[in-house]
Design an enzyme around this catalytic site. Structure first.
Site, mmCIF file in Angstrom:
data_model
loop_
_atom_site.group_PDB
_atom_site.id
_atom_site.type_symbol
_atom_site.label_atom_id
_atom_site.label_comp_id
_atom_site.label_asym_id
_atom_site.label_seq_id
_atom_site.Cartn_x
_atom_site.Cartn_y
_atom_site.Cartn_z
ATOM 1 N N HIS A 275 35.648 19.988 106.272
ATOM 2 C CA HIS A 275 36.518 19.633 107.395
ATOM 3 C C HIS A 275 36.368 18.145 107.722
ATOM 4 O O HIS A 275 37.369 17.431 107.891
ATOM 5 C CB HIS A 275 36.153 20.494 108.604
ATOM 6 C CG HIS A 275 36.802 20.075 109.885
ATOM 7 N ND1 HIS A 275 37.952 20.660 110.373
ATOM 8 C CD2 HIS A 275 36.460 19.116 110.792
ATOM 9 C CE1 HIS A 275 38.285 20.079 111.514
ATOM 10 N NE2 HIS A 275 37.389 19.140 111.793
ATOM 11 N N GLU A 276 35.111 17.681 107.819
ATOM 12 C CA GLU A 276 34.882 16.269 108.145
ATOM 13 C C GLU A 276 35.417 15.355 107.042
ATOM 14 O O GLU A 276 35.922 14.263 107.316
ATOM 15 C CB GLU A 276 33.390 16.022 108.366
ATOM 16 C CG GLU A 276 32.774 16.844 109.498
ATOM 17 C CD GLU A 276 33.503 16.668 110.815
ATOM 18 O OE1 GLU A 276 34.072 15.592 111.050
ATOM 19 O OE2 GLU A 276 33.502 17.620 111.618
ATOM 20 N N HIS A 279 39.032 14.607 107.456
ATOM 21 C CA HIS A 279 39.333 13.492 108.351
ATOM 22 C C HIS A 279 39.314 12.170 107.582
ATOM 23 O O HIS A 279 40.166 11.298 107.788
ATOM 24 C CB HIS A 279 38.293 13.425 109.476
ATOM 25 C CG HIS A 279 38.452 14.487 110.511
ATOM 26 N ND1 HIS A 279 39.630 14.704 111.188
ATOM 27 C CD2 HIS A 279 37.565 15.402 111.013
ATOM 28 C CE1 HIS A 279 39.484 15.687 112.053
ATOM 29 N NE2 HIS A 279 38.245 16.136 111.963
ATOM 30 N N GLU A 355 42.922 17.831 113.914
ATOM 31 C CA GLU A 355 41.857 18.795 113.629
ATOM 32 C C GLU A 355 42.359 19.941 112.757
ATOM 33 O O GLU A 355 41.641 20.423 111.872
ATOM 34 C CB GLU A 355 41.273 19.336 114.938
ATOM 35 C CG GLU A 355 40.531 18.300 115.769
ATOM 36 C CD GLU A 355 39.326 17.707 115.044
ATOM 37 O OE1 GLU A 355 38.746 18.398 114.171
ATOM 38 O OE2 GLU A 355 38.964 16.557 115.343
#
Length: 415
Positions: A275-276, A279, A355
């Site tokens: 997930h990070e 970004h 997100e």
């Protein structure tokens, strides 16, 4: 002015009662019937006591949020007369306008900080009581002092630039101030991971070499030139779980809280890190920075007109001399507070899109919906986070999609 204060006090009283009734009464955290018994139902992975604590803590935090901004606005209005006295004191102490400005900013910032310290202390004690915080009083006060010093230095720099620009271009200061603030915002974002964050916590390379190799392999699969993953000792402050990516360019860092390492399984951690990485790959830091800069341009234009109107209408009642008077600076603070509160839904809506995009990327990279579901169930459990929130709270405070929605998204990858 007395009638103004009475009217504002009465309005705040009505507002406070409405918010108290709304947030402290009724079932605000129910989930759709068709999700009862599924992996998104907190009763399947949290005890009844944990669910009650999570909902109670959310109510308290939300109430504090919705009351603190109006309180700050009212407090600034009450302190405008005090600001005039602080300006007079600074003029008596120094002849140089820069030193007068430094004294004024330091004293007024300190006054606001002290007056709001009880609110911060109350929330600190609440988190301790609910088992979320592990902070000692010494750490709490130490962080508060650091916050004050960093805020004071940043405010002095911005006020100094503002007053120079205002003097040079009284009718276009909002644009020139915005233009000059852009490189400062980028600079702070750039140095935050390597200069500011270490002032609060100790960072070190991830010690688990097997997990580190797995994370770096994910980075390689994502074409991220990462050679290091960091862990930070957040356990001295909290029991909550988190990870993040911040900074830009070569200073961007992917960071795991040590609580995350202790409380999540390796496959769950990998979905969080994916997930990070989403970004980073999708340049969300840059997009967020551009969005914030664009929003600040609109905000400054509105602040320019509101600031001028406010001073023309009421400045003489407090003894404020004009737009460049030090005593008028709290009015800008008031306007920033109002606009930050009003614009919160737009900012959060943008953040939720970012997100969700990172969640999509995590599933594209790992395809492990089961691990992601377990990770977010554990996050809800450890962070005492309800899986859903009332709409008003979600609009104003929800920077991420609701955990319920995230789990249901991951479920399509649960194989």
């Amino acid at each position: 002015m007395k009638r103004l204060y009475i009217g504002l006090g009465a309005a705040f009283g009505v507002y406070a009662i409405v918010m108290i009734v709304y947030l402290l009464k009724g079932n605000l955290f129910g989930i759709p019937r068709d999700l009862v018994g599924t992996s998104a139902d907190p009763h399947t992975f949290m005890t009844a006591q944990e669910i009650d604590k999570a909902e109670s803590l959310s109510r308290i935090r939300s109430l504090a949020y919705f009351l603190s901004s109006p309180l700050q606005i009212g407090l600034i209005l009450l302190l405008l007369g005090v600001a005039v006295r602080i300006r007079s004191l600074s003029e008596k102490l120094f002849k140089a306008s820069f030193l007068q400005m430094v004294v004024f900013v330091l004293l007024f910032t300190l006054l606001m900080d002290v007056l709001f310290l009880p609110v911060d202390y109350f929330l600190f004690k609440i988190d301790l009581a609910y088992g979320i915080s592990t902070e000692t009083l010494a750490i709490f006060l130490g962080d508060h002092v650091k916050d004050f010093l960093l805020n004071a230095v940043g405010t002095i720099v911005m006020v100094w630039i503002f007053r120079l620009v205002l003097k040079w271009s009284p009718n276009r200061w909002w644009f020139w101030f915005w233009l000059l603030s852009v490189p400062l915002i980028v600079f702070v974002t750039f140095i935050q991971p390597v200069v500011l964050d270490p002032l609060y916590n100790d960072f070190r390379p991830l010690q688990d070499q097997e997990l580190k190799a797995q994370i770096l392999q994910l980075a390689a699969d994502s074409h991220i030139p990462a050679k290091q993953v960091y862990e930070v000792n957040m356990s001295e402050r909290t029991n909550a779980i988190n990870a993040y990516v911040n900074g830009i360019g070569g200073n961007a860092r992917i960071v795991l809280w040590d609580t995350t390492l202790k409380k999540l399984q390796p496959d769950e951690i990998l979905t969080v890190m994916a997930h990070e990485m989403g970004h980073y790959v999708e340049k969300h830091i840059y997009i967020g920075l551009a969005y914030g800069i664009a929003l600040s341009l609109v905000g400054l234009w509105l602040a320019f007109h509101a600031y001028r109107f406010f001073l023309r209408r009421w400045a003489h009642k407090w003894g404020i001399r004009g737009e460049n008077d030090l005593a008028a600076l709290p009015i800008l603070l008031l306007l920033v507070t109002v606009m930050s509160f009003i614009s919160a839904p737009a900012q959060n809506a943008f953040s939720r899109v970012i997100e969700h995009r990172a969640d999509v990327y995590a599933m594209q990279l790992t395809g492990d919906g089961n691990a992601a579901i377990r990770a977010f169930q554990q996050i809800a459990k450890e962070n005492l986070s309800p899986v859903t929130q009332p709409k008003l709270v979600h609009w104003f405070r929800g920077s991420h999609p609701e955990i319920m929605d995230r789990i249901m998204y991951f479920k399509q990858y649960d194989k």
